[in-house]
Design an enzyme around this catalytic site. Structure first.
Site, PDB file in Angstrom:
ATOM      1  N   ASP A   8       0.844  -1.196   0.000  1.00 40.37           N
ATOM      2  CA  ASP A   8       0.000   0.000   0.000  1.00 40.37           C
ATOM      3  C   ASP A   8       0.880   1.247   0.000  1.00 40.37           C
ATOM      4  OD1 ASP A   8      -2.406   1.605   0.409  1.00 40.37           O
ATOM      5  OD2 ASP A   8      -1.689   1.842   2.478  1.00 40.37           O
ATOM      6  N   ASP A  10      -0.468   5.194   0.579  1.00 40.55           N
ATOM      7  CA  ASP A  10      -0.853   6.211   1.553  1.00 40.55           C
ATOM      8  C   ASP A  10      -1.006   5.633   2.952  1.00 40.55           C
ATOM      9  OD1 ASP A  10      -0.857   8.383  -0.178  1.00 40.55           O
ATOM     10  OD2 ASP A  10      -2.916   8.035  -0.812  1.00 40.55           O
ATOM     11  N   LYS A 155      -8.977  -5.046  -2.988  1.00 41.62           N
ATOM     12  CA  LYS A 155      -7.567  -5.374  -3.198  1.00 41.62           C
ATOM     13  C   LYS A 155      -7.295  -6.869  -3.073  1.00 41.62           C
ATOM     14  CE  LYS A 155      -5.550  -0.946  -1.719  1.00 41.62           C
ATOM     15  NZ  LYS A 155      -4.524  -0.318  -0.839  1.00 41.62           N
ATOM     16  N   ASP A 182      -7.341  -2.088   2.784  1.00 42.72           N
ATOM     17  CA  ASP A 182      -6.284  -3.093   2.643  1.00 42.72           C
ATOM     18  C   ASP A 182      -6.674  -4.447   3.240  1.00 42.72           C
ATOM     19  OD1 ASP A 182      -4.248  -1.371   1.485  1.00 42.72           O
ATOM     20  OD2 ASP A 182      -4.120  -0.430   3.463  1.00 42.72           O
TER      21      ASP A 182
END
Length: 230
Positions: A8, A10, A155, A182
């Site tokens: 990931d 951010d 994801k 996530d």
């Protein structure tokens, strides 16, 4: 043996102000140099992921828009998953009826599979509003914005597509992420890491929680992976 890392951006390799934590850069390049393919996995747009990939020196497929867009850097092929554009439009109309004018992020209207909204309203109330009106759309907190999207897009499902592109299994992929968007990726990977700054939900589904936050946590996680691969 870990052969790829889904990473990931951010909140994971950046700090709370979205500034790159340089602690992660050397570790990312060390992973690539060791033969581990690093795949950026972001809620942001593909152009953002491409630029970040060039600057970091990653070679793997790019996962953008929470898994709605996947780009194979070797073939330059882009896969866009189906979205629910009509339902998303209706969802935004309902939000504005309830909360007033909704502010989109600067990239929102250029997205191909969802919308990103400023965090100016109550997330749980918005989710309930969609449910009450029979809309099959998801709303999640990326840490920096509220994303509304097709619930089939995430994801975790995109990670399976990345595994297919790389011709490996998801058990050979490590995932590192900090936010609600996530979670499916962290659950789908063979091993997963949540940095110390991650939300509680991300920590709950991860196999490891790093002692350090942001880029220093990523450096810690990659160091662990490289050691285990020896």
């Amino acid at each position: 043996m870990i052969r790829a890392i889904a990473l990931d951006i951010d909140g994971t390799i950046t700090d709370q102000n979205r500034r790159l934590d340089v602690s992660a850069v050397g570790a990312i390049r060390k992973a690539e140099d060791s033969g581990i393919t690093v795949c950026l996995a972001t809620g942001n747009m593909l152009c953002f992921a491409k630029t970040t990939s060039v600057l970091l020196g990653t070679s793997g497929p790019l996962l953008a828009e929470d898994g709605g867009v996947i780009f194979d850097q070797r073939t330059e092929e882009t896969c866009v998953l189906d979205d629910k554009s009509d339902e998303l439009k209706k969802g935004i109309e309902l939000l504005e009826e309830r909360f007033g004018k909704i502010q989109h992020t600067s990239s929102s209207l250029r997205r191909q599979t969802g919308r990103a909204l400023e965090k100016t309203f109550d997330l749980k109330e918005a989710s309930e509003l969609f449910r009450e009106n029979g809309l099959n759309i998801a709303i999640i907190d990326s840490g920096f914005a509220f994303h509304i999207k097709d619930p089939a897009v995430n994801k975790g499902k995109a990670l399976k597509k990345i595994a297919s592109i790389l011709e490996i299994s998801t058990s050979e992929i490590a995932a590192i992420g900090d936010a609600q968007n996530d979670i499916e990726m962290l659950k789908s990977a063979g091993v997963s890491f949540a940095p110390a700054n991650a939300c509680s939900e991300a920590k709950e589904v991860s196999t490891h929680i790093t002692k350090n936050a942001h880029g220093k946590g990523v450096k810690e996680a990659i160091g662990f992976i490289l050691q285990k691969n020896e």
